[in-house]
Design an enzyme around this catalytic site. Structure first.
Site, PDB file in Angstrom:
ATOM      1  N   SER A 115      65.460  68.543  66.460  1.00  0.00           N
ATOM      2  CA  SER A 115      64.932  67.769  67.562  1.00  0.00           C
ATOM      3  C   SER A 115      63.954  66.572  67.061  1.00  0.00           C
ATOM      4  CB  SER A 115      64.586  68.409  68.665  1.00  0.00           C
ATOM      5  OG  SER A 115      63.201  69.194  68.582  1.00  0.00           O
ATOM      6  N   CYS A 116      63.620  66.438  65.883  1.00  0.00           N
ATOM      7  CA  CYS A 116      62.594  65.895  65.290  1.00  0.00           C
ATOM      8  C   CYS A 116      62.958  64.377  65.221  1.00  0.00           C
ATOM      9  CB  CYS A 116      62.150  66.148  63.880  1.00  0.00           C
ATOM     10  SG  CYS A 116      63.372  66.038  62.501  1.00  0.00           S
ATOM     11  N   GLY A 117      64.405  63.924  65.286  1.00  0.00           N
ATOM     12  CA  GLY A 117      64.637  62.551  65.136  1.00  0.00           C
ATOM     13  C   GLY A 117      64.969  62.054  63.865  1.00  0.00           C
ATOM     14  N   VAL A 118      64.905  63.014  62.695  1.00  0.00           N
ATOM     15  CA  VAL A 118      65.243  62.428  61.526  1.00  0.00           C
ATOM     16  C   VAL A 118      66.768  62.007  61.440  1.00  0.00           C
ATOM     17  CG1 VAL A 118      65.727  63.295  58.966  1.00  0.00           C
ATOM     18  CG2 VAL A 118      63.550  64.222  60.652  1.00  0.00           C
TER      19      VAL A 118
END
Length: 281
Positions: A115-118
């Protein structure tokens, strides 16, 4: 593995409240520390704190370091030490002096997650750099074998039977024989423990093996399986879109929703013996 602990609880059932004792899966922090050399000086680096089920901590540390590409094999490890200090559990891994560690890159990666947006493509590209060769598997797996794996794994999950609160990773031969199993409150930890055990036994890469996951198949789990050389991953739950994309790009077989009577093939159907006469209910 520790058996956790139990506590008195109240259970509501059919309009009645009953007191009983319930067994809980133990969860506690573990610090992972490496001693490494930069060519001139030795450094001690705390690289991660993970919440895990106590037990198999050395295997967990090895599997974690392998799937984070810090080490390539057990030969990169000089020593393993478990240490308990003021109720704080640590595993200290001393690397061979020739092993070089990019600490900044490692710590940045450790604290990312699904869920880190990478960017998905960046994530895929990074994994593919470390997994350039498609996993190998000779022959096909009979669906009649696949359908027996969940019950085998469930029967081998000693702590899940007591607590109902643990994930598991099971490693099987194509003929359905269970080779290794690890449990943990964290599904990533369970797989790291399994890979760590396989590393210490000199079994890597895990070609011609089937990995069964007790829950869903996430990108990180497929990544760990690929790094260990596993060609065939089955899960009791669903895969994520990125997990399926990664498995397909690496030539792996990915199965989800594995049940006694059905399963979904997301990629790699050539490794499944479709139309087998033995697969008759």
């Amino acid at each position: 593995m520790k058996t956790g602990f139990s506590q008195e609880i109240q259970t509501w059932e059919k309009g009645q409240l009953h007191a009983r004792r319930d067994h809980l899966a133990e969860e506690a922090p573990l610090e992972l520390i490496i001693d490494h050399c930069d060519g001139q000086h030795w450094h001690r680096q705390n690289i991660a704190v993970t919440m895990r089920t106590p037990g198999e901590d050395r295997a967990l540390a090895l599997g974690f370091l392998f799937t984070e590409t810090v080490i390539q094999s057990y030969a990169d490890v000089e020593a393993l030490e478990e240490r308990l200090e003021t109720s704080r559990q640590r595993v200290i891994v001393r690397l061979k002096d020739a092993v070089r560690v990019d600490v900044q890159k490692l710590t940045r990666h450790v604290f990312t997650n699904s869920s880190c947006g990478v960017c998905s493509q960046v994530s895929l590209d990074q994994v593919q750099k470390h997994c350039p060769v498609h996993p190998e598997m000779h022959g096909q797996v009979d669906p009649a074998i696949l359908r027996t794996l969940p019950d085998q794994m469930r029967a081998a999950q000693k702590e899940f039977g007591r607590t109902g609160g643990l994930h598991a990773s099971g490693l099987f031969q194509p003929d359905g024989r269970l080779l290794l199993l690890s449990e943990d409150v964290g599904r990533h930890n369970a797989l790291d423990k399994l890979i760590g055990h396989a590393m210490r036994q000199g079994l890597l890469p895990l070609r011609d093996r089937i990995l069964l996951l007790s829950g869903r198949a996430s990108f990180e789990l497929i990544q760990k399986a690929a790094l260990a050389g596993i060609p065939f991953v089955a899960a009791l739950g669903a895969p994520s879109s990125l997990a399926s994309e990664l498995a397909q790009s690496l030539g792996m077989t990915l199965i989800g929703f594995l049940r006694e009577s059905s399963f979904n093939i997301y990629c790699g159907s050539q490794r499944v013996l479709l139309g087998s006469s033995s697969d008759i209910p």
